[in-house]
Motif scaffolding. Structure first.
Motif, short mmCIF file in Angstrom:
data_model
loop_
_atom_site.label_atom_id
_atom_site.label_comp_id
_atom_site.label_asym_id
_atom_site.label_seq_id
_atom_site.Cartn_x
_atom_site.Cartn_y
_atom_site.Cartn_z
N PRO A 1 -8.01 -2.33 6.50
CA PRO A 1 -7.04 -2.43 5.41
C PRO A 1 -5.66 -1.89 5.82
N THR A 2 -4.64 -2.52 5.30
CA THR A 2 -3.26 -2.09 5.55
C THR A 2 -3.06 -0.65 5.09
N ALA A 3 -2.35 0.13 5.88
CA ALA A 3 -1.97 1.50 5.56
C ALA A 3 -3.16 2.43 5.36
N CYS A 4 -4.24 2.20 6.08
CA CYS A 4 -5.41 3.08 6.07
C CYS A 4 -5.63 3.60 7.49
N PRO A 5 -4.96 4.68 7.87
CA PRO A 5 -5.08 5.18 9.24
C PRO A 5 -6.53 5.52 9.62
N GLY B 1 -14.38 5.82 14.37
CA GLY B 1 -13.15 6.42 13.87
C GLY B 1 -13.34 6.80 12.41
N ARG B 2 -12.57 7.78 11.97
CA ARG B 2 -12.65 8.19 10.56
C ARG B 2 -11.36 7.82 9.85
N PHE B 3 -11.51 7.28 8.65
CA PHE B 3 -10.36 6.91 7.85
C PHE B 3 -9.71 8.16 7.26
N LEU B 4 -8.39 8.15 7.14
CA LEU B 4 -7.68 9.24 6.49
C LEU B 4 -7.44 8.93 5.01
N VAL B 5 -8.11 7.92 4.52
CA VAL B 5 -8.08 7.52 3.12
C VAL B 5 -9.53 7.56 2.65
N GLN C 1 -11.52 -3.38 1.86
CA GLN C 1 -12.24 -4.21 2.81
C GLN C 1 -12.90 -5.40 2.10
N GLU C 2 -13.51 -5.14 0.96
CA GLU C 2 -14.14 -6.22 0.20
C GLU C 2 -13.10 -7.25 -0.23
N ALA C 3 -11.95 -6.78 -0.67
CA ALA C 3 -10.88 -7.69 -1.08
C ALA C 3 -10.36 -8.50 0.11
N MET C 4 -10.27 -7.85 1.26
CA MET C 4 -9.79 -8.56 2.45
C MET C 4 -10.71 -9.71 2.82
N ARG C 5 -12.00 -9.53 2.63
CA ARG C 5 -12.96 -10.59 2.93
C ARG C 5 -12.67 -11.83 2.10
N GLN C 6 -12.10 -11.64 0.93
CA GLN C 6 -11.80 -12.76 0.03
C GLN C 6 -10.36 -13.24 0.14
N VAL D 1 -3.57 -7.75 0.10
CA VAL D 1 -4.28 -6.67 -0.56
C VAL D 1 -3.86 -5.33 0.04
N SER D 2 -3.65 -4.34 -0.80
CA SER D 2 -3.33 -3.00 -0.36
C SER D 2 -4.38 -2.03 -0.89
N ALA D 3 -4.74 -1.05 -0.08
CA ALA D 3 -5.68 -0.03 -0.52
C ALA D 3 -5.04 0.92 -1.52
N PHE D 4 -3.71 0.88 -1.64
CA PHE D 4 -3.01 1.83 -2.49
C PHE D 4 -2.55 1.23 -3.81
N SER D 5 -2.91 0.00 -4.07
CA SER D 5 -2.48 -0.66 -5.30
C SER D 5 -3.66 -1.38 -5.91
N GLN D 6 -3.77 -1.31 -7.21
CA GLN D 6 -4.83 -2.04 -7.90
C GLN D 6 -4.42 -3.50 -8.10
#
Length: 138
Positions: free
Chosen positions: A64-68, A95-99, A108-113, A121-126
């Motif tokens: 996901p974008t912006a998920c270090p 690796g471990r996510f910082l989110v 990740q589920e949204a990215m699949r679609q 899709v952004s992990a920081f926005s609904q």
């Protein structure tokens, strides 16, 4: 190295491997901390390298974008311990996510679609953001 306008993941992985050998691995071996910021496909190539993911399984890896993602490496520059799995249980993520994982999993589920729904899709926005239209059909 000049970055091409388009390239396959295989070509991208070749560039990543060259960068790993010439710049990143030597810096890490000297005890430096390295931050890699890049486009999704380039980051997928790094993950493929670090997590030793097969050509067939890389298809299932969504970053996901912006998920270090942080990789803790041993003296041989290999990831120290598993931190979870990618989207399939047999694809180990070292690796471990910082989110937080819940937010990452949703993204990740949204990215699949994403391709099917033609959205970003952004992990920081609904909200789902429609991509900008470049040019128009005449």
């Amino acid at each position: 190295t000049q970055v091409p306008q388009t390239e396959s993941l295989r070509d991208c992985a070749l560039r990543v491997d060259a960068a790993w050998r010439s710049s990143i691995a030597p810096a890490l071996a000297q005890g430096k901390t390295v931050l890699v910021v890049s486009h999704g496909n380039t980051l997928r190539a790094f993950v493929k390298h670090l997590d030793a993911i097969s050509d067939d399984d890389i298809f299932y890896v969504d970053l996901p974008t912006a998920c270090p993602v942080v990789y803790d490496l041993d003296e041989k520059l290999k990831p120290i311990a598993p931190q979870g799995v990618w989207s399939r249980p047999w694809i180990v993520r070292r690796g471990r996510f910082l989110v937080d994982e819940v937010r990452v999993k949703k993204a990740q589920e949204a990215m699949r679609q994403q391709v099917l729904r033609d959205i970003s899709v952004s992990a920081f926005s609904q909200q789902m953001v429609k991509p900008a239209v470049i040019g128009s059909k005449a």
